[in-house]
Design a protein around this motif. Structure first.
Motif, PDB file in Angstrom:
ATOM      1  N   TYR A   1       0.986  -1.362  -0.526  1.00 18.23           N
ATOM      2  CA  TYR A   1       0.218  -0.114   0.215  1.00 18.23           C
ATOM      3  C   TYR A   1       1.206   1.294   0.219  1.00 18.23           C
ATOM      4  CZ  TYR A   1      -3.186   3.436   1.726  1.00 18.23           C
ATOM      5  OH  TYR A   1      -3.935   4.772   1.569  1.00 18.23           O
ATOM      6  N   GLU A   2       1.752   1.470   0.700  1.00 23.27           N
ATOM      7  CA  GLU A   2       2.745   2.467   0.629  1.00 23.27           C
ATOM      8  C   GLU A   2       3.687   2.240   0.100  1.00 23.27           C
ATOM      9  OE1 GLU A   2       4.860   1.568   4.182  1.00 23.27           O
ATOM     10  OE2 GLU A   2       3.221   2.196   5.730  1.00 23.27           O
ATOM     11  N   ALA A   3       4.123   1.560  -1.247  1.00 24.42           N
ATOM     12  CA  ALA A   3       4.896   1.795  -2.161  1.00 24.42           C
ATOM     13  C   ALA A   3       3.522   2.216  -3.203  1.00 24.42           C
ATOM     14  CB  ALA A   3       5.292   0.548  -2.966  1.00 24.42           C
ATOM     15  N   ARG A   4       3.008   1.862  -2.904  1.00 20.43           N
ATOM     16  CA  ARG A   4       1.622   2.072  -4.797  1.00 20.43           C
ATOM     17  C   ARG A   4       1.612   3.530  -4.185  1.00 20.43           C
ATOM     18  NH1 ARG A   4      -3.605  -0.814  -6.601  1.00 20.43           N
ATOM     19  NH2 ARG A   4      -1.748  -2.370  -7.024  1.00 20.43           N
ATOM     20  N   PHE A   5       1.601   4.580  -3.583  1.00 22.61           N
ATOM     21  CA  PHE A   5       1.589   5.970  -3.435  1.00 22.61           C
ATOM     22  C   PHE A   5       2.870   6.607  -2.799  1.00 22.61           C
ATOM     23  CE2 PHE A   5      -2.604   3.559  -2.042  1.00 22.61           C
ATOM     24  CZ  PHE A   5      -3.769   4.644  -3.054  1.00 22.61           C
ATOM     25  N   ALA A   6       3.803   6.059  -3.061  1.00 22.32           N
ATOM     26  CA  ALA A   6       5.747   6.287  -2.776  1.00 22.32           C
ATOM     27  C   ALA A   6       5.474   7.723  -3.114  1.00 22.32           C
ATOM     28  CB  ALA A   6       5.944   6.140  -2.712  1.00 22.32           C
ATOM     29  N   ASP A   7       5.364   7.245  -4.628  1.00 16.77           N
ATOM     30  CA  ASP A   7       6.051   8.696  -5.728  1.00 16.77           C
ATOM     31  C   ASP A   7       4.518   9.213  -6.430  1.00 16.77           C
ATOM     32  OD1 ASP A   7       8.656   7.722  -4.759  1.00 16.77           O
ATOM     33  OD2 ASP A   7       8.265   6.043  -5.713  1.00 16.77           O
ATOM     34  N   ALA A   8       3.639   9.035  -5.958  1.00 18.38           N
ATOM     35  CA  ALA A   8       2.038   8.863  -6.905  1.00 18.38           C
ATOM     36  C   ALA A   8       2.337  10.765  -6.753  1.00 18.38           C
ATOM     37  CB  ALA A   8       1.070   8.106  -5.791  1.00 18.38           C
ATOM     38  N   ALA A   9       1.808  11.692  -7.712  1.00 20.31           N
ATOM     39  CA  ALA A   9       1.289  13.039  -7.652  1.00 20.31           C
ATOM     40  C   ALA A   9       0.420  13.323  -7.061  1.00 20.31           C
ATOM     41  CB  ALA A   9       2.097  13.457  -8.864  1.00 20.31           C
ATOM     42  N   GLU A  10       0.423  14.595  -6.370  1.00 21.39           N
ATOM     43  CA  GLU A  10      -1.186  14.080  -5.869  1.00 21.39           C
ATOM     44  C   GLU A  10      -2.051  14.742  -7.311  1.00 21.39           C
ATOM     45  OE1 GLU A  10      -0.644  17.517  -3.050  1.00 21.39           O
ATOM     46  OE2 GLU A  10      -0.202  17.021  -1.106  1.00 21.39           O
ATOM     47  N   ILE A  11      -2.950  14.736  -6.637  1.00 13.78           N
ATOM     48  CA  ILE A  11      -4.817  14.897  -8.253  1.00 13.78           C
ATOM     49  C   ILE A  11      -4.661  15.756  -6.898  1.00 13.78           C
ATOM     50  CG2 ILE A  11      -5.854  14.133  -9.556  1.00 13.78           C
ATOM     51  CD1 ILE A  11      -5.029  11.538  -9.642  1.00 13.78           C
ATOM     52  N   LEU A  12      -5.586  17.008  -8.550  1.00 16.74           N
ATOM     53  CA  LEU A  12      -5.993  18.268  -7.848  1.00 16.74           C
ATOM     54  C   LEU A  12      -7.546  18.334  -8.162  1.00 16.74           C
ATOM     55  CD1 LEU A  12      -5.702  20.636  -5.987  1.00 16.74           C
ATOM     56  CD2 LEU A  12      -5.569  22.289  -8.809  1.00 16.74           C
ATOM     57  N   GLU A  13      -8.336  17.741  -7.646  1.00 16.16           N
ATOM     58  CA  GLU A  13     -10.140  17.602  -7.820  1.00 16.16           C
ATOM     59  C   GLU A  13     -10.835  19.849  -7.859  1.00 16.16           C
ATOM     60  OE1 GLU A  13     -11.583  13.337  -6.870  1.00 16.16           O
ATOM     61  OE2 GLU A  13     -11.847  14.699  -5.173  1.00 16.16           O
ATOM     62  N   PHE A  14     -11.652  19.383  -8.730  1.00 11.54           N
ATOM     63  CA  PHE A  14     -12.421  21.135  -8.469  1.00 11.54           C
ATOM     64  C   PHE A  14     -13.765  20.563  -7.918  1.00 11.54           C
ATOM     65  CE2 PHE A  14      -9.082  20.536 -11.672  1.00 11.54           C
ATOM     66  CZ  PHE A  14      -8.529  21.148 -11.445  1.00 11.54           C
ATOM     67  N   ARG A  15     -14.777  21.394  -6.724  1.00 11.72           N
ATOM     68  CA  ARG A  15     -15.879  21.913  -6.749  1.00 11.72           C
ATOM     69  C   ARG A  15     -16.309  23.272  -7.989  1.00 11.72           C
ATOM     70  NH1 ARG A  15     -19.948  23.487  -3.866  1.00 11.72           N
ATOM     71  NH2 ARG A  15     -18.217  24.451  -1.797  1.00 11.72           N
ATOM     72  N   ALA A  16     -17.497  22.806  -8.633  1.00 11.14           N
ATOM     73  CA  ALA A  16     -17.214  24.259  -9.068  1.00 11.14           C
ATOM     74  C   ALA A  16     -19.043  24.486  -9.539  1.00 11.14           C
ATOM     75  CB  ALA A  16     -16.868  24.041 -10.662  1.00 11.14           C
TER      76      ALA A  16
END
Length: 280
Positions: free
Chosen positions: A123-138
């Motif tokens: 689980y930790e390895a899956r997100f170790a180098d994962a870029a943050e993904i921005l979400e929008f509420r519009a």
């Protein structure tokens, strides 16, 4: 004539298990019925119960117990009536035995080789180098013409609440709820709309713009980093991936220590897999 059939009823089995000492005497090999010289054991009854469809869970155990005994007895009577085992049965039994034994090894690998620390590490390895993904509420309002969109924008600029204007003029399905689009990530909207939202600051309102659906005015209500799924949400998937890798590693090791011979191209006609007449 039918062969002689005897069996212990549910009450008899319950009596066998009525005390701790007696329960210790009951094993999977305990005979609950005989058909001629063939014994039907408690273990066979238990496995037959496991194989029942889920809808049978509503029935009391005594009904299931007696019903399964009757089923296995009838199957044995019919099996004994077969004068000669067919090739199809023999090959099916081989396949079933192979499948069950291999499944037992896979289960053993799952239990012995996939530990909690391995799941956490995956689980930790899956997100170790994962870029943050921005979400929008519009929110947005949709109208047919640029003039209508400009008029709506002017009302908002003069101090009217965006949601109120959207409820008044928007022809889109989100109009009744003030144009709220909820949360979405990049790629969820058509490019023309997405580009407008990304360019806005929180609280900003766009100039009128056009998409294939009509003319819009949009506002960016809020942004956030996309929440990552929890360990529990990914546990089943991670466990399956670890199991697949562990089984592949075991297979590679087993194959390296075994002599495996498989056909070369051209040795057999692939159409032979449909030659059911060979089993007759």
């Amino acid at each position: 004539m039918l062969k002689h059939v005897t069996f212990l009823g549910a009450a008899a089995i319950a009596a066998l298990m009525s005390t701790t000492a007696q329960a210790q005497d009951v094993t999977a090999d305990t005979v609950v019925a005989t058909v001629g010289d063939t014994e039907i054991t408690l273990g066979e009854i238990i496995l037959a119960r496991v194989a029942l469809p889920q809808e049978y869970a509503q029935f009391p155990n005594d009904i299931l117990f007696n019903g399964l005994i009757e089923q296995l007895v009838q199957q044995q009577l019919l099996a004994d009536a077969l004068e000669e085992t067919t090739a199809q049965i023999e090959y099916t039994l081989r396949n079933e035995r192979r499948a069950m034994m291999s499944a037992a090894v896979v289960n053993q690998i799952s239990q012995d080789e996939i530990l909690e620390k391995d799941i956490v590490a995956a689980y930790e390895a899956r997100f170790a180098d994962a870029a943050e993904i921005l979400e929008f509420r519009a929110s947005h309002l949709l109208v047919e013409t640029e003039q209508e969109a400009a008029a709506a924008k002017a009302r908002i600029d003069d101090g009217a609440a965006f949601a109120d204007v959207a409820r008044d003029v928007s022809t889109g399905p989100t109009g009744p709820n003030g144009g709220n689009l909820g949360w979405f990530g990049e790629g969820a909207m058509v490019p023309e709309f997405e580009n407008q939202i990304i360019a806005l600051e929180v609280g900003g309102v766009s100039a009128p713009f056009q998409t294939q659906f009509g003319w819009h005015v949009a506002t960016l209500d809020e942004t956030r980093v996309q929440p990552r799924p929890t360990l529990e949400e990914l546990r089943r998937q991670l466990t399956a991936e670890l199991r697949e890798a562990a089984v592949a590693a075991r297979l590679e090791k087993l194959a390296a220590n075994a002599i495996v011979v498989t056909p070369e191209d051209g040795d057999f006609d692939p159409n032979l897999i449909n030659s059911f007449e060979l089993l007759e």
